[in-house]
Design an enzyme around this catalytic site. Sequence first.
Site, PDB file in Angstrom:
ATOM      1  N   ASP A 120       0.806  -1.229   0.000  1.00 57.05           N
ATOM      2  CA  ASP A 120       0.000   0.000   0.000  1.00 57.05           C
ATOM      3  C   ASP A 120       0.832   1.268   0.000  1.00 57.05           C
ATOM      4  O   ASP A 120       0.321   2.336  -0.328  1.00 57.05           O
ATOM      5  CB  ASP A 120      -0.805   0.060   1.311  1.00 57.05           C
ATOM      6  CG  ASP A 120      -2.101  -0.700   1.201  1.00 57.05           C
ATOM      7  OD1 ASP A 120      -2.619  -0.806   0.092  1.00 57.05           O
ATOM      8  OD2 ASP A 120      -2.582  -1.167   2.250  1.00 57.05           O
ATOM      9  N   CYS A 121       2.039   1.164   0.471  1.00 55.54           N
ATOM     10  CA  CYS A 121       2.853   2.364   0.701  1.00 55.54           C
ATOM     11  C   CYS A 121       3.814   2.658  -0.433  1.00 55.54           C
ATOM     12  O   CYS A 121       4.588   3.603  -0.348  1.00 55.54           O
ATOM     13  CB  CYS A 121       3.619   2.222   2.008  1.00 55.54           C
ATOM     14  SG  CYS A 121       2.511   2.159   3.419  1.00 55.54           S
TER      15      CYS A 121
END
Lengths: 810, 810
Positions: free
Chosen positions: A483-484
């Site tokens: 996600d990052c």
Amino acid sequence: MKFGFFDDNNKEYVITTPQTPWPWINYLGNEDFFSLISNTAGGYSFYKDAKFRRLTRYRYNNVPMDSGGRYFYIKDGESIWSPGWKPVKAELDYYECRHGLSYSKITGEKEGLRAEVLFFVPLNAWCEVQKMTLTNNTSEVKKIKLFSFLEWCLWNAEDDQNNLQRNLNTGEVEVADSTLFHKTEYRERRNHYAFYHVNVPIQGFDTDRESFIGLYNDFSNPMAVLEGKPRNSYAHGWSPIASHYLEIELKPGEKKDLVFVLGYVENSEEEKWEKKNVINKKPAIALINRFNSVEKVNRAFDELKNYWTGLLDSFVLKSEDEKLDRMVNIWNQYQCMITFNLSRSASYFEVGIGRGMGFRDSNQDLIGFVHQIPERARERILDLASTQFPDGGAYHQYQPLTKKGNNAIGGDFNDDPLWLILSTSEYIKETGDFSILEENVPFDSNPALAKPHFEHLKASFYHVVNNLGPHGLPLIGRADWNDCLNLNCFSNDPNESFQTTGNKKDGKAESLMIAGLFVVYGREFVALCRKIGKNQEADEAQKHVDKMVEAVKRYGWDGEWFLRAYDYYGNKVGSKENEEGQIFIESQGWCGMALIGHEEGMVEKALDSVKERLDCQYGLVLNNPAFTKYKIEYGEISTYPPGYKENAGIFCHNNPWIMIAETLIGRGERAWEYYAKICPAYLEDISDLHRTEPYVYAQMIAGKDAYKPGEAKNSWLTGTAAWNYYAVTRYILGIRPEYDGLRIDPCIPPSWKGFQVKRKLRGTTFLITVENPNSVSKGIKRIELDGNKLDENIVDSFDGGLHEVLVVMG
Amino acid sequence: MKFGFFDDNNKEYVITTPQTPWPWINYLGNEDFFSLISNTAGGYSFYKDAKFRRLTRYRYNNVPMDSGGRYFYIKDGESIWSPGWKPVKAELDYYECRHGLSYSKITGEKEGLRAEVLFFVPLNAWCEVQKMTLTNNTSEVKKIKLFSFLEWCLWNAEDDQNNLQRNLNTGEVEVADSTLFHKTEYRERRNHYAFYHVNVPIQGFDTDRESFIGLYNDFSNPMAVLEGKPRNSYAHGWSPIASHYLEIELKPGEKKDLVFVLGYVENSEEEKWEKKNVINKKPAIALINRFNSVEKVNRAFDELKNYWTGLLDSFVLKSEDEKLDRMVNIWNQYQCMITFNLSRSASYFEVGIGRGMGFRDSNQDLIGFVHQIPERARERILDLASTQFPDGGAYHQYQPLTKKGNNAIGGDFNDDPLWLILSTSEYIKETGDFSILEENVPFDSNPALAKPHFEHLKASFYHVVNNLGPHGLPLIGRADWNDCLNLNCFSNDPNESFQTTGNKKDGKAESLMIAGLFVVYGREFVALCRKIGKNQEADEAQKHVDKMVEAVKRYGWDGEWFLRAYDYYGNKVGSKENEEGQIFIESQGWCGMALIGHEEGMVEKALDSVKERLDCQYGLVLNNPAFTKYKIEYGEISTYPPGYKENAGIFCHNNPWIMIAETLIGRGERAWEYYAKICPAYLEDISDLHRTEPYVYAQMIAGKDAYKPGEAKNSWLTGTAAWNYYAVTRYILGIRPEYDGLRIDPCIPPSWKGFQVKRKLRGTTFLITVENPNSVSKGIKRIELDGNKLDENIVDSFDGGLHEVLVVMG
């Protein structure tokens, strides 16, 4: 340093001091009604959805920590204490908390009075039962005053903490005999209320927090308790609570049981009222009556225990290592069930209001759970698929209460679709139930768009094919599994969320992680097609897979490991050419599991690089070197301090990918080493450093670049549970369901002499004995089914009977 | 029962016990940097925006209540105590909290040691200064240990409480000499940090909460304080704090001063760093140096006092009633400034994350403030207008940090546009500055759509004209001023917000409140047009106003009062035909102020009905009878328990509308009665019932149908402040700026002998003496300007000088 011990016979972890290095919690409930409970009885309850139906109030990140829960106050002469130590924190003569499977038992003793409280959510019941057993271990008569306590949440947990200008006016309660009802907003749009009951007459009560606690006191010293006198208060607005007051006499040696029930009730619109402004209590009374005696409670508790015995009976390991056995047989399976139920919504690190059920998360969680209750797995797969978009893309999350996709969280995480192939294929391998592929399933929750589930898998597959970048590699979209890693985001406004803020629309960033994932689950899709006779579909898909393999070899290899991605500008991510973040774990895991370039030595080389660059005492870090500066073109990953979370933390979810890849190339010793490093039971002795529970995985352990390497955070709700269970059972122990049967193909440390596994599959029980007389890591010399030699290491006699399998490695 | 007293000379409220019936707070700061501070030093600070730039952490609705703030711990031998009582709560020998204008001074004394702390935000400075004066009142030498304490918020207050899985990893600090820096996320997208400084060398510090407090202790008993030993901890993730440790020796009788500074700094992108990962501290040091000595602090404090003296000098009343004087001269004006600055964002009832600046709110707040700093009023009007839509509609709110409309809160509150006419006309009447009408102002924050401000007023006017319903009355849209009267909403899902959820698109519900409002501000628009020579525009507008008057008379009169609305089905709302909610206050107020049907006796009748139906001991309730059942076609109003909030609570904001209407028909006695009933200074003696501060208005007082009538909630941030100030100064005292001059037209109780007012207007000072020899309520017999008789009761000699005005009523 340890703070308790494993009691494997009872399948419990026994905590022997209330002062653990962080609250050590457990989950109660299996289907609709859930509770979180810490070792000092902190926590809260909710019905189905931790955001929209929060029953009791809890304050996260509070001072004092973990304050709020279901509390009991005992006033024994001048002594005031709580069985769970908190909130009073009076020194106890004895303390113990036993966290078991969906129940917790907390015992405190002071001055000869013992109070044992068993907490559990019965099967098929919307309530938490609290059975309290008081024992007078002295030779004197004891006359004590007992106060129960919990604080109601005004249903919507987010609104409850923020909308005070409204909420301080709305609280409403009713009191009837020994039952305290919470009915805020029931007058209007709600059709539900909650109650707190005790199965004996009470001598008083409180339902208004300030009346009970006082304006300047706190949970540790409520005025009513200090004075030994309830206020019999009725809440009108402000903060409704529920507190029973009981005067109890115990003869020397006498034991008394009390049953408290925290329940939730829904009424139909027509049956809301008994009379004007008086709620219809019938369903509450019916629920109470199911648990109004110790006998009934004990029976319900036995049912719960039997339920869990049944669930865990599908896979039972007996090895030479008791830590491994307790993880595989008890705790890892238990955690898998919890993640299946809760996704990432409510833990002591997830506040239960921001995240619903993740598409990616829940599909993965399923692989740790599918063998326990395949029917629920099937339902979950179809729920997930029905939020998918017609083009194969997916809402990143959906709300459990409505089962609708959550717009606020957005989509365009381009790995999402592929996990549906994983979950579906694992379901079929477990059950042999190909009929799921024919199930008609909506797209975007729209029944008019429904198609057979197979079309969802196809849409998933082609969502990748239709979204390739300049190198023929998958476009990453908003992000992939990480996600990052936000390669198209370019955010410089600190008020923006990297996960939801607008991306550059023409983003051409590509992901090697998705590439590997696609090869693995693309092949799975091909295999599925062939299984159901769609050979042309299979041939077509295979071409795309083959092209992807070539693209990875051509554009995804950095010389000693696989690249991680190409960024928005087409620059390499995760390359030795970079200053920081030269190597990432995800692409090594997935391209490794896909065995891309194995013949050319790529996989072995990549995994050796992982060992060299990413390994440390506490596990494999996500990337190396850690980012020390913000890279706007990488996004959130570079915002974390080095060694934490996605910036070179040990993000435990991805470690098993490396373990699996290692087993695929036969290196059992190394796979095992990685397994034991992050496996909580092996970390029990360093609980003071690790901090989170020694019986469940944490999402992250601080990596080698961190301020405090080895310190864990975010325990319980993490894909780590499912993937480690999957890695150890399917690949290290090698007991692996396939479409055609149960494959047995261990890859273990050569020093192991062998192990035994009971595996139930498709109604048949296999008692498998693995022997390793020649101290190998991998390879089967001989396999026998009920004494008959087999040609291949796969058993397929699904006759509902019991079979013995002997496997000799060598 | 009282908990303190007014010190009018010092313009302070002096609280003499820490145990007030609710935290009694004050605001520090006037422009960019704001703090909330309670009488026990609880509260928090923020820069401009309480959501996006929260500097220190605060937990709302906590147990214990009001925990978290800027705390000092004094360890004097074995005694540990705090000057503000909290958080230690050790009994003090002396306690006092003085809340003044933008400062608070809290004094505690124990065992001969006195600690006085002055808290204020200096003018033009992004910091809170805390000057602590320690005095040894004993004859022995005192050696004490002093710990300061505050907890940092990770900037975004909403994210801070919810996104723990990230936030527990990101905290970062630096320590340099006596300054503790909070720099979380500065490495990445933030260009700001905060710091906490003390102006002497320190003997230790802590920046990690758990190190300082301990895992199981709380604010009342931090481990470091108990042991008298700081940990010199550096926060890495978890929860960063700032705590200085000082060892101080005081000779008998000796006094020592310390200056603590809590500051906020922004750096440009180019000047962020001193060197890699070391923040550029220059601007922090510069800020510190402005306040690094007692002399500098005292000077800054004097400047602040002078600033306030100047602000309050535009309107000074001397009457026979000291309570009236202190409200008009000090506290009501002060509250108006606070509401102007904060709108509804951050109080002890508003958590500072849900609501930005309200379009409706801020336009109204302005009328209580425009005389103090007209330049800021002008800026605010233009900010508000620039979020308006081209059709005259408006975002209901905008974020102060970005000045952009807030989509999440929505629009379609059909009263919104008209308030822009109110604010603009009041601004012009105050200043005579018609040039604001020519100012080019964007629509929807889009410079390309900019038009002269006059066009915004016209758009506002015609937004009503273009949105009329079947009776020719204004469509209500989502709601009018009463947010909770949701006639087109029809919500039966408890997870929906009545304010933002989808409405029926064809909603034809009409509002009599907007009708009255339109007549009042429509006439104002007409007058403005004429003033600037747009007579054709005026004639055209007048026709619409006249039509509205007729529509109200024809369809809006219920026989004894004005209807409130027509609902979605065209049924009457607020009629004797209804079972509940037969009469509402808003339409009586606005149709009354518009004097609609005055000739026919409607206004008098309506106001008499208000007296009969809505009045009670504590003020005028909003509606009667209260709703006891949910009416889906009415929405949120019927969700509140009877007597609270919009459901028959005393919603103080609307009481002055009735006061004004009463003065318009000459009933000064009754206007005054209503004024005194809800005016806080008159409620000081019943503080135990009223609960909120006796120096500021609360949004709501529980009405006659409530469980506890007279109990107030939601103090400070309410339009009540501005409207009561407006009603008492413009209509009861009758000192009213108009385009052509200052009209003097009191409407007072006949028993008053008179009063004096100093009024500064357009640079000129008028010393006005009103005499009432004949005990009338209204009417001017004679008026003299500097001894010269005037023909009309209006003065217009704006020559920058000083003029005496004598007014004789009769």
